[in-house]
Design an enzyme around this catalytic site. Structure first.
Site, PDB file in Angstrom:
ATOM      1  N   GLU A  45       0.881  -1.125   0.372  1.00  0.00           N
ATOM      2  CA  GLU A  45      -0.337  -0.141  -0.087  1.00  0.00           C
ATOM      3  C   GLU A  45       0.982   1.054   0.188  1.00  0.00           C
ATOM      4  O   GLU A  45       1.672   1.298   0.858  1.00  0.00           O
ATOM      5  CB  GLU A  45      -0.866  -0.277   1.048  1.00  0.00           C
ATOM      6  CG  GLU A  45      -1.981  -1.019   1.413  1.00  0.00           C
ATOM      7  CD  GLU A  45      -3.102  -0.137   2.721  1.00  0.00           C
ATOM      8  OE1 GLU A  45      -2.816   0.642   2.796  1.00  0.00           O
ATOM      9  OE2 GLU A  45      -3.312  -1.090   3.172  1.00  0.00           O
ATOM     10  N   ASP A  56      -6.085   8.390  10.720  1.00  0.00           N
ATOM     11  CA  ASP A  56      -4.705   8.221  10.719  1.00  0.00           C
ATOM     12  C   ASP A  56      -3.911   8.670  11.843  1.00  0.00           C
ATOM     13  O   ASP A  56      -4.171  10.448  12.131  1.00  0.00           O
ATOM     14  CB  ASP A  56      -3.358   8.602   9.560  1.00  0.00           C
ATOM     15  CG  ASP A  56      -4.218   7.218   8.179  1.00  0.00           C
ATOM     16  OD1 ASP A  56      -3.790   6.608   8.547  1.00  0.00           O
ATOM     17  OD2 ASP A  56      -4.527   8.186   7.490  1.00  0.00           O
TER      18      ASP A  56
END
Lengths: 262, 403
Positions: A45, A56
């Site tokens: 990724e 995040d």
């Protein structure tokens, strides 16, 4: 068949490292992906940095800010993927937030991503019903749309997301942002079993997976394991990031095999 | 533009869209909570007991209705008939209490004992902390470190009220980052926590919910103007950061034949990159869960805004304002820090009312003659908050010693 569908048809769990594109340096990305592959990663990724990454935690926030400061943008990421494609066929998924994609223009983004050799997309802030056309167009362009399922997703929602995604799902290990958790093992395993019952679509699990023991206990219950924040922390402190990434990923892949054969 | 002959203005649609804006651009983990909130709100709106409690608290706790004040000296100075909607007189000093009360009652109804909020100037944080104290809810307020420095008084007020103020050190350390951090908290705690958003931003149903709780401003103003003057004013005027006080004033007049003006923060000037004039100088994008105008770079990274007013220092704006701009229903202007400071002084000296720096932006458009008001035309200005919190910042700018 897409490369991602093909990969996840094969038995056994896959290790999927997450790397913020252009971090710690623009020059790091190509060698880090190749090192990850050498260490046994099955897919990679690449994070497309965004100024306000809502899903995040601190590690990926900081790496994103650093990458933006390094001048990373979508055209640069496509050029890095093109460079990689001359040297490896490992499936590459781009993960990032929708705003930079909208700013570039969704059609241009999808076309250039596909042409560069990207295989899939994860857009955490774009649930499938928010923009069906975008995901339809992505599939049309040959890109796998990877949707997220969470511990608060009802079984029928998981079934729906599995149908929409088709090739692969991303199971968020716990409620929270990247780099934290996961919590209680029993609850987590029960949740992964719930996903397995609700959909035939393969899934990888991520958020907060750090240690070889995390890997060993989760490997029997998922088709893939994503390691992001823990990897970024290691390479940011390492004198030779590529060597550190390869060594760390090799240890995780070994733990994955041990977990399966226990 | 008048919408008199058009279909009535009814937004959002069932997908939470204001035309092309709005929506739910959020991580999957928040979708169940947004659906739960939408259901709870829809039931509460039809529940006479809930609405009666909100009305009683608005009256006896928050001090509503707030006055509509004919500002004689401002009127003489401008040639217009100027009416101030005195949200500065509401409990905790700004219109923010209207929404905080409504959402906190909803949180209690949903059985959520913990409330989180973001704050810029601290007005929303203080309103939320006050209501949480009253209803016995745990309260955490996220605030950028930069804003904590320029709004120390409000930080202390929140702490007195029992809230935990969490400093946010990421990004610009202002409202944008406080909002991101509050959303991250919510992703992790969504089962027990209600996120009490302070403006008409965020994913559906927030822009609708906050608008509805703020519409009391315009409902009262409409009735008060009819009682005091008769008919309708010629213009409505309010400042726009996220845009909750403006939407609150405008909404009950949406189908009427009058002009509406929103005033954004031009900071050090639109020709610099030091401003927060999202509708004037931004372009459509997605931030904090909805599609709206946005200040952003060519690569789609969110720009760092600037305004002297912490409450307007935000690179996004409500999705409904984005639609109202595109429809031409509302005119959006911007005024600089310096113009806002002049207007702050102007109102203070002429009317004996110290306005919040946010509200001073709306007054600056009036003072600067930017509104094309003909002599004798009437205007209702939303005086969204009082200026006590800004006195230290203004003293600093004048080089006064610490108060």
């Amino acid at each position: 068949m897409t490369a991602i569908a093909d990969l996840f048809r094969q038995p056994g769990p896959k290790l999927v490292p997450f790397l913020t594109a252009g971090y710690p340096h623009k020059s790091s990305t190509v060698e880090l992906v190749l090192a990850a592959e050498a260490g046994g990663a099955a897919m990679v990724e690449l994070g497309m940095p965004f100024s306000d990454p809502l899903a995040d935690g601190p590690v990926i926030q900081r790496s994103s800010q650093a990458a933006i400061a390094n001048g990373v943008n979508l055209p640069w990421i496509f050029s890095a993927v093109r460079e990689l494609r001359a040297r490896t066929a490992i499936p590459i998924v781009l993960m990032g937030y929708i705003n930079p994609i909208l700013k570039m223009g969704p059609n241009r983004f999808l076309q250039e991503a596909a042409e560069a050799g990207v295989n899939g997309l994860i857009i955490p802030d774009l649930p499938p019903e928010e923009d069906r056309k975008f995901y339809d167009d992505a599939k049309e362009a040959g890109l796998s749309a990877i949707h997220m399922v969470t511990p608060v997703s009802a079984p029928e929602r998981i079934t729906y997301l599995g149908q929409q995604a088709g090739d692969l799902l991303y199971a968020v290990s716990h409620l929270g942002v990247t780099g934290t958790g996961p919590d209680g093992e029993t609850a987590l395993v029960r949740y992964l079993q719930k996903i397995r019952q609700a959909t035939a679509t393969p899934f990888m699990v991520g958020f907060g997976i750090k240690t070889t023991s995390d890997i060993a206990r989760l490997a029997p219950h998922a088709d893939g394991l994503v390691v992001g924040s823990a990897l970024l922390e290691r390479i940011s402190a390492a004198p030779d990031p590529a060597a550190e990434a390869e060594r760390y990923i090799r240890s995780l892949v070994a733990a994955m095999g041990a977990g399966i054969h226990e | 533009m008048s919408s008199k002959n058009n279909a009535p203005y009814r937004y959002p649609d069932e997908r939470g869209r204001f035309g092309p804006y709005g929506g739910k651009y959020v991580p999957e983990s928040l979708l169940p909570a947004l659906a739960e909130l939408e259901l709870a709100y829809s039931a509460a709106r039809d529940d006479v007991t809930f609405m009666a409690e909100l009305e009683a608290l608005s009256r006896d706790y928050a001090g509503r209705p707030t006055p509509l004040y004919h500002a004689g000296n401002l009127s003489r100075a401008t040639g217009a008939a100027v009416y101030l909607k005195r949200e500065d007189l509401a409990h905790t000093g700004a219109h923010k209490i209207n929404n905080a009360l409504g959402q906190a009652l909803l949180a209690r109804r949903m059985g959520k004992g913990r409330i989180i909020a973001e704050t810029g100037a601290g007005q929303h944080g203080v309103a939320t902390a006050s209501v949480a104290a009253k209803l016995g809810l745990e309260c955490v307020v996220y605030m950028g470190e930069e804003d904590m420095a320029r709004q120390r008084l409000n930080v202390f007020r929140m702490e007195l009220l029992g809230a935990a103020v969490k400093p946010v050190s990421s990004g610009t350390r202002t409202l944008k980052d406080a909002t991101s951090e509050a959303i991250r908290d919510w992703v992790a705690t969504v089962e027990t926590t209600h996120y009490l958003i302070g403006s008409v931003v965020g994913p559906h149903p927030y822009p609708m919910l906050v608008r509805d709780f703020q519409a009391v401003i315009g409902q009262e103003a409409r009735r008060q103007f009819q009682d005091q003057v008769g008919g309708l004013p010629d213009m409505l005027l309010a400042c726009v950061g996220g845009g909750s006080n403006a939407i609150g004033l405008f909404t009950p007049f949406m189908d009427d034949d009058l002009r509406m003006t929103g005033v954004e923060a031009a900071g050090l000037g639109l020709e610099t990159d030091q401003h927060a004039a999202t509708l004037t100088a931004g372009s459509p994008g997605v931030l904090h869960g909805s599609s709206s105008y946005l200040l952003q770079t060519v690569d789609g990274q969110v720009s760092l805004p600037h305004s002297i007013s912490a409450g307007l220092d935000y690179p996004g704006v409500g999705p409904e304002h984005s639609l109202l701009k595109d429809l031409g229903r509302v005119t959006y202007l911007s005024v600089t820090d310096a113009q806002a400071l002049d207007a702050f002084k102007w109102l203070t000296e002429l009317e004996g009312i110290i306005p919040a720096l946010e509200s001073a932006h709306a007054l600056a458009a009036l003072q600067g003659g930017l509104l094309n008001l003909s002599p004798g035309e009437s205007v209702i200005v939303c005086l969204s908050g009082r200026g006590d919190k800004d006195v230290q910042a203004v003293a600093d700018l004048r080089g006064e010693p610490k108060l």
